[in-house]
Write an enzyme that holds these catalytic residues in place. Structure first.
Site, PDB file in Angstrom:
ATOM      1  N   ALA A  32       0.446  -0.858  -0.149  1.00  0.00           N
ATOM      2  CA  ALA A  32       0.283   0.180   0.224  1.00  0.00           C
ATOM      3  C   ALA A  32       0.812   1.039  -0.165  1.00  0.00           C
ATOM      4  O   ALA A  32       0.528   2.231  -0.380  1.00  0.00           O
ATOM      5  CB  ALA A  32      -0.952  -0.260   1.106  1.00  0.00           C
ATOM      6  N   SER A  35       6.325   1.347   3.442  1.00  0.00           N
ATOM      7  CA  SER A  35       8.182   1.396   3.738  1.00  0.00           C
ATOM      8  C   SER A  35       7.957   3.147   2.842  1.00  0.00           C
ATOM      9  O   SER A  35       8.492   4.112   4.014  1.00  0.00           O
ATOM     10  CB  SER A  35       8.836   0.440   2.818  1.00  0.00           C
ATOM     11  OG  SER A  35       8.355  -0.437   3.878  1.00  0.00           O
ATOM     12  N   GLU A 127       5.614   0.167  12.292  1.00  0.00           N
ATOM     13  CA  GLU A 127       5.037  -0.168  10.091  1.00  0.00           C
ATOM     14  C   GLU A 127       4.542  -1.663  10.402  1.00  0.00           C
ATOM     15  O   GLU A 127       5.178  -2.166  10.485  1.00  0.00           O
ATOM     16  CB  GLU A 127       6.609  -0.148   9.312  1.00  0.00           C
ATOM     17  CG  GLU A 127       5.934  -0.621   7.536  1.00  0.00           C
ATOM     18  CD  GLU A 127       7.061  -0.945   6.920  1.00  0.00           C
ATOM     19  OE1 GLU A 127       6.917  -1.321   6.082  1.00  0.00           O
ATOM     20  OE2 GLU A 127       8.254  -0.866   7.270  1.00  0.00           O
ATOM     21  N   ARG A 128       3.517  -1.232  10.786  1.00  0.00           N
ATOM     22  CA  ARG A 128       2.052  -2.544  11.689  1.00  0.00           C
ATOM     23  C   ARG A 128       2.102  -2.480  12.671  1.00  0.00           C
ATOM     24  O   ARG A 128       3.342  -1.891  13.386  1.00  0.00           O
ATOM     25  CB  ARG A 128       2.215  -3.717  10.581  1.00  0.00           C
ATOM     26  CG  ARG A 128       2.010  -3.325   8.822  1.00  0.00           C
ATOM     27  CD  ARG A 128       1.309  -4.937   8.335  1.00  0.00           C
ATOM     28  NE  ARG A 128       0.731  -5.121   7.362  1.00  0.00           N
ATOM     29  CZ  ARG A 128       1.329  -5.110   6.456  1.00  0.00           C
ATOM     30  NH1 ARG A 128       2.606  -6.304   6.533  1.00  0.00           N
ATOM     31  NH2 ARG A 128       1.275  -5.205   5.280  1.00  0.00           N
ATOM     32  N   ASP A 133      -0.733  -8.629  13.111  1.00  0.00           N
ATOM     33  CA  ASP A 133       0.164  -9.591  12.907  1.00  0.00           C
ATOM     34  C   ASP A 133      -1.162 -10.894  12.660  1.00  0.00           C
ATOM     35  O   ASP A 133      -0.867 -11.627  11.984  1.00  0.00           O
ATOM     36  CB  ASP A 133       0.946  -9.625  13.626  1.00  0.00           C
ATOM     37  CG  ASP A 133       2.124  -9.664  13.657  1.00  0.00           C
ATOM     38  OD1 ASP A 133       2.442  -9.245  11.831  1.00  0.00           O
ATOM     39  OD2 ASP A 133       3.109  -8.996  14.000  1.00  0.00           O
TER      40      ASP A 133
END
Length: 260
Positions: A32, A35, A127-128, A133
């Site tokens: 998306a 990063s 980042e997430r 998860d």
């Protein structure tokens, strides 16, 4: 992408906890633009830091370029578990999801003792998160029968225990959802050329998109973490390429942070 100069941070409302680090997760589908976005944010403000996804650990890349990517015994001796998972998901999904979450927790905890300790208005962008998860990726693999019932039960038990031990330190103050269509993500997967991802089908991205929308847009996805229902969420449409046109997105982030 032009490198923006670092400058003083925007003025945020004073926190009752003084210089407590604000923790923000950048969420979104594969490719998306997470990063790219966190790298932009990192360069904009001295009081902003990012924790990238530890992809190097997953791919066994022998790299020490990033402070969060120092080599471990498992990285030196293990295989490319990301590629193994994509090639044979029924065999390796449980292994990959467990290691992905473990390496994320380790990197995010390490960042809390970094340079932001002395920052005036520190913001840490993940980042997430440990939540995507479990509730996006691991859950999708279980529903796709890439994890069996026993593996899914063990994973959830393990995830609960890890969060009981370490989760309070990683609780989020906000979430930024980078919203992109599955078709856009598939095109970006092709453009970035990460070998492990080239066989990802559109159907897989569509399932992940549905889960992201349920969790972050409609807020109908149920989790074991009640506080997440109250965490503020900023949704940014990133279907257009923003590498060199990010100013409006950054302004929305600054405004969002000022409300936290």
């Amino acid at each position: 992408m032009a490198t923006p100069p670092k400058r003083s941070c925007p003025s945020f409302s004073a926190s009752s906890e003084g210089t407590r680090i604000k923790k923000i997760s950048i969420e979104g589908n594969i490719a998306a633009g997470k990063s790219t976005f966190v790298n932009i944010l990192k360069q904009l403000c001295e009081d902003w830091e990012v924790v990238p996804e530890p992809v190097a650990r997953w791919c066994n890349v022998q790299s020490t370029q990033d402070e969060f990517e120092e080599l471990t015994m498992s990285q030196k001796n293990g295989g490319n578990v990301l590629q193994m998972m994509y090639e044979k998901p029924e065999r390796w999904s449980f292994t990959f999801q467990t290691y992905a979450c473990l390496s994320r927790i380790r990197a995010q905890l390490a960042s809390l003792n970094g340079k932001l300790k002395d920052a005036e208005k520190p913001v840490l962008f993940f980042e997430r998160s440990v939540y995507s998860d479990r509730y996006i990726f691991a859950s999708n693999l279980y529903e796709s029968e890439c994890m069996n019932e026993t593996e899914w039960t063990i994973y959830q038990d393990w995830h609960d225990w890890m969060n009981n031990q370490f989760g309070q330190s990683l609780e989020l103050d906000g979430i930024i959802y980078l919203q992109a269509t599955p078709e856009t993500c598939l095109h970006r997967i092709y453009l970035r050329g990460r070998n492990e991802e080239q066989g990802i089908p559109l159907e897989y991205l569509e399932k992940l998109h549905y889960k992201h929308e349920s969790w972050l847009l409609h807020r109908t996805l149920k989790t074991n973490f009640d506080y997440l229902q109250e965490v503020p969420i900023l949704t940014l449409d990133v279907n257009e390429d923003f590498k060199d046109k990010y100013e409006s997105l950054v302004e929305k982030v600054k405004e969002f942070l000022s409300t936290l």
